[in-house]
Motif scaffolding. Structure first.
Motif, PDB file in Angstrom:
ATOM      1  N   ALA A 232      -2.026   2.563   1.947  1.00 28.77           N
ATOM      2  CA  ALA A 232      -1.534   1.193   2.115  1.00 28.77           C
ATOM      3  C   ALA A 232      -0.142   1.043   1.525  1.00 28.77           C
ATOM      4  O   ALA A 232       0.703   0.333   2.086  1.00 28.77           O
ATOM      5  CB  ALA A 232      -2.493   0.217   1.449  1.00 28.77           C
ATOM      6  N   SER A 233       0.112   1.721   0.388  1.00 21.90           N
ATOM      7  CA  SER A 233       1.439   1.629  -0.235  1.00 21.90           C
ATOM      8  C   SER A 233       2.503   2.257   0.666  1.00 21.90           C
ATOM      9  O   SER A 233       3.635   1.762   0.766  1.00 21.90           O
ATOM     10  CB  SER A 233       1.441   2.316  -1.593  1.00 21.90           C
ATOM     11  OG  SER A 233       1.105   3.691  -1.462  1.00 21.90           O
ATOM     12  N   GLY A 234       2.142   3.355   1.342  1.00 19.58           N
ATOM     13  CA  GLY A 234       3.080   3.993   2.263  1.00 19.58           C
ATOM     14  C   GLY A 234       3.385   3.103   3.451  1.00 19.58           C
ATOM     15  O   GLY A 234       4.535   3.030   3.905  1.00 19.58           O
ATOM     16  N   LYS A 235       2.353   2.422   3.954  1.00 21.57           N
ATOM     17  CA  LYS A 235       2.570   1.490   5.067  1.00 21.57           C
ATOM     18  C   LYS A 235       3.493   0.355   4.650  1.00 21.57           C
ATOM     19  O   LYS A 235       4.404  -0.031   5.395  1.00 21.57           O
ATOM     20  CB  LYS A 235       1.235   0.920   5.540  1.00 21.57           C
ATOM     21  CG  LYS A 235       0.332   1.926   6.228  1.00 21.57           C
ATOM     22  CD  LYS A 235      -0.983   1.277   6.649  1.00 21.57           C
ATOM     23  CE  LYS A 235      -1.885   2.300   7.334  1.00 21.57           C
ATOM     24  NZ  LYS A 235      -3.182   1.715   7.742  1.00 21.57           N
ATOM     25  N   TRP A 236       3.246  -0.192   3.451  1.00 23.32           N
ATOM     26  CA  TRP A 236       4.060  -1.310   2.995  1.00 23.32           C
ATOM     27  C   TRP A 236       5.511  -0.877   2.767  1.00 23.32           C
ATOM     28  O   TRP A 236       6.445  -1.611   3.115  1.00 23.32           O
ATOM     29  CB  TRP A 236       3.481  -1.893   1.719  1.00 23.32           C
ATOM     30  CG  TRP A 236       4.361  -2.938   1.099  1.00 23.32           C
ATOM     31  CD1 TRP A 236       5.079  -2.840  -0.052  1.00 23.32           C
ATOM     32  CD2 TRP A 236       4.632  -4.236   1.629  1.00 23.32           C
ATOM     33  NE1 TRP A 236       5.786  -3.983  -0.288  1.00 23.32           N
ATOM     34  CE2 TRP A 236       5.525  -4.874   0.722  1.00 23.32           C
ATOM     35  CE3 TRP A 236       4.211  -4.922   2.764  1.00 23.32           C
ATOM     36  CZ2 TRP A 236       6.005  -6.158   0.934  1.00 23.32           C
ATOM     37  CZ3 TRP A 236       4.676  -6.214   2.973  1.00 23.32           C
ATOM     38  CH2 TRP A 236       5.568  -6.813   2.066  1.00 23.32           C
ATOM     39  N   LYS A 237       5.711   0.314   2.204  1.00 22.81           N
ATOM     40  CA  LYS A 237       7.060   0.796   1.952  1.00 22.81           C
ATOM     41  C   LYS A 237       7.810   0.995   3.261  1.00 22.81           C
ATOM     42  O   LYS A 237       8.993   0.634   3.377  1.00 22.81           O
ATOM     43  CB  LYS A 237       7.006   2.113   1.176  1.00 22.81           C
ATOM     44  CG  LYS A 237       8.384   2.665   0.817  1.00 22.81           C
ATOM     45  CD  LYS A 237       8.272   3.958   0.024  1.00 22.81           C
ATOM     46  CE  LYS A 237       9.657   4.504  -0.311  1.00 22.81           C
ATOM     47  NZ  LYS A 237       9.568   5.778  -1.086  1.00 22.81           N
ATOM     48  N   ALA A 238       7.120   1.552   4.276  1.00 18.98           N
ATOM     49  CA  ALA A 238       7.765   1.766   5.568  1.00 18.98           C
ATOM     50  C   ALA A 238       8.102   0.443   6.239  1.00 18.98           C
ATOM     51  O   ALA A 238       9.196   0.268   6.789  1.00 18.98           O
ATOM     52  CB  ALA A 238       6.844   2.593   6.472  1.00 18.98           C
ATOM     53  N   PHE A 239       7.176  -0.503   6.178  1.00 22.87           N
ATOM     54  CA  PHE A 239       7.426  -1.786   6.825  1.00 22.87           C
ATOM     55  C   PHE A 239       8.504  -2.583   6.104  1.00 22.87           C
ATOM     56  O   PHE A 239       9.276  -3.308   6.733  1.00 22.87           O
ATOM     57  CB  PHE A 239       6.132  -2.598   6.888  1.00 22.87           C
ATOM     58  CG  PHE A 239       6.292  -3.907   7.610  1.00 22.87           C
ATOM     59  CD1 PHE A 239       6.386  -3.952   8.990  1.00 22.87           C
ATOM     60  CD2 PHE A 239       6.370  -5.104   6.913  1.00 22.87           C
ATOM     61  CE1 PHE A 239       6.550  -5.151   9.663  1.00 22.87           C
ATOM     62  CE2 PHE A 239       6.541  -6.308   7.570  1.00 22.87           C
ATOM     63  CZ  PHE A 239       6.629  -6.331   8.951  1.00 22.87           C
ATOM     64  N   SER A 240       8.575  -2.454   4.762  1.00 28.25           N
ATOM     65  CA  SER A 240       9.556  -3.227   3.998  1.00 28.25           C
ATOM     66  C   SER A 240      10.987  -2.836   4.354  1.00 28.25           C
ATOM     67  O   SER A 240      11.905  -3.653   4.257  1.00 28.25           O
ATOM     68  CB  SER A 240       9.326  -3.047   2.493  1.00 28.25           C
ATOM     69  OG  SER A 240       9.549  -1.698   2.118  1.00 28.25           O
ATOM     70  N   THR A 241      11.192  -1.583   4.775  1.00 25.13           N
ATOM     71  CA  THR A 241      12.537  -1.158   5.160  1.00 25.13           C
ATOM     72  C   THR A 241      12.959  -1.773   6.499  1.00 25.13           C
ATOM     73  O   THR A 241      14.142  -1.771   6.838  1.00 25.13           O
ATOM     74  CB  THR A 241      12.624   0.379   5.266  1.00 25.13           C
ATOM     75  OG1 THR A 241      11.762   0.829   6.328  1.00 25.13           O
ATOM     76  CG2 THR A 241      12.216   1.034   3.967  1.00 25.13           C
ATOM     77  N   CYS A 242      11.980  -2.278   7.256  1.00 19.48           N
ATOM     78  CA  CYS A 242      12.277  -2.883   8.571  1.00 19.48           C
ATOM     79  C   CYS A 242      12.280  -4.403   8.525  1.00 19.48           C
ATOM     80  O   CYS A 242      12.794  -5.045   9.450  1.00 19.48           O
ATOM     81  CB  CYS A 242      11.239  -2.433   9.601  1.00 19.48           C
ATOM     82  SG  CYS A 242      11.091  -0.664   9.799  1.00 19.48           S
TER      83      CYS A 242
END
Length: 311
Positions: A232-242
């Motif tokens: 979940a943290s990886g998903k959030w980090k990826a989405f936060s850059t977009c």
């Protein structure tokens, strides 16, 4: 008058501004001066923060610095002239100045659109092909993408300006706007504007349909890649850059749709002015806050920049 006649009897145009009520002019001056100063400071701070922090020497922030510079130039194309007109109580603009304003306004609007597409491509490569990111988004390719965006937006602007210069303007010289805008000027011309309308449809379709479609396709692939991330943290980090880029895209295109896709009504001039304020003034104002408040790296860089300035 024959379409091929290049002469014109109008030497200047009258800009009606946002309001014809004299009592509202001081209020409008104060509001737009404040907005312009915030836009100026916000975008300059973003550019300085990126330029002074080695942690931000990445393709994403290189494109963001160019985007902030474009937003600053876009706002400077229209707002200072409007403020000067309010102060001078003179709302006229010469024919040459009007063409120049249209040229630069369309150039920076087009550059905004192409940079948004380039930034979407950058996020696509970063999330969908992370191992190849540094190879694909090399410094040379990043510069090339910005140069191509400059050339395309310049072609868009120059084409419209040259075609507009071929038109004749007769008795009517009143533009129901706060700056020289392409559509109101085409309506004022007493020449045949068929070619101008065709080019407007061609370029308008490219900028308001094709480019957003490419951005949407990019984000479909980005979302598909994010869903496959296990943590979940990886998903959030990826989405936060977009998130910041997606917010800027939505803000820009919602206001553009208000001009080009909502059917005209009796009050279409007022609607066009409000929409123009959104994408020409409000969007450059809000973009620095979108990218600074929603981005952890930018907030850290801004903090370091302000600390150095304080010392």
């Amino acid at each position: 008058m024959k379409p091929g006649n290049h002469t014109f009897s109008v030497s200047e145009f009258l800009l009606l501004g946002l309001s014809e009520q004299q009592g509202q002019q001081p209020l409008l001056f104060g509001i737009f001066l404040s907005m312009y100063l915030v836009t100026l400071v916000g975008n300059v701070v973003i550019i300085l923060a990126i330029g002074s922090d080695p942690h931000l020497y990445t393709p994403m922030y290189f494109f963001l610095a160019n985007f902030s510079l474009t937003d600053l130039c876009l706002s400077s194309t229209t707002v200072p002239r409007m403020l000067a007109n309010i102060l001078a109580h003179r709302h006229t603009i010469t024919y040459a100045a009007c063409l120049s304003q249209i040229y630069f306004f369309l150039w920076f609007i087009g550059l905004d659109v192409f940079l948004l597409a380039v930034m979407a491509y950058d996020r696509l490569v970063a999330i969908c092909h992370p191992l190849r990111y540094t190879l694909v988004m090399s410094p040379r390719r990043c510069i090339l993408l910005v140069v191509i965006s400059l050339i395309l937006s310049h072609s868009y602007s120059l084409t419209h300006t040259i075609l507009l210069a071929q038109l004749s303007f007769c008795a009517d010289n009143i533009i129901p706007h706060f700056f020289c805008e392409l559509l109101p000027l085409l309506k004022l011309s007493c020449s045949n504007t068929y070619v101008n309308q065709c080019v407007l449809i061609y370029w308008g379709g490219a900028l308001t349909i094709l480019i957003p479609l490419l951005i949407i396709i990019s984000y479909i692939r980005i979302v598909a890649a994010i869903v496959r991330i296990p943590s979940a943290s990886g998903k959030w980090k990826a989405f936060s850059t977009c998130g910041s880029h997606l917010s800027a895209v939505c803000l820009f295109y919602v206001s553009a749709i208000g001009v080009y896709f909502i059917p005209s009504t009796d009050d279409s001039a007022s609607k066009d002015r409000i929409a123009a304020v959104m994408y020409a003034v409000v969007t450059p104002l809000l973009n620095p806050f979108i990218y600074s408040l929603r981005n952890k790296d930018m907030k850290s860089a801004l903090g370091r920049l302000l600390s150095r300035r304080a010392l």
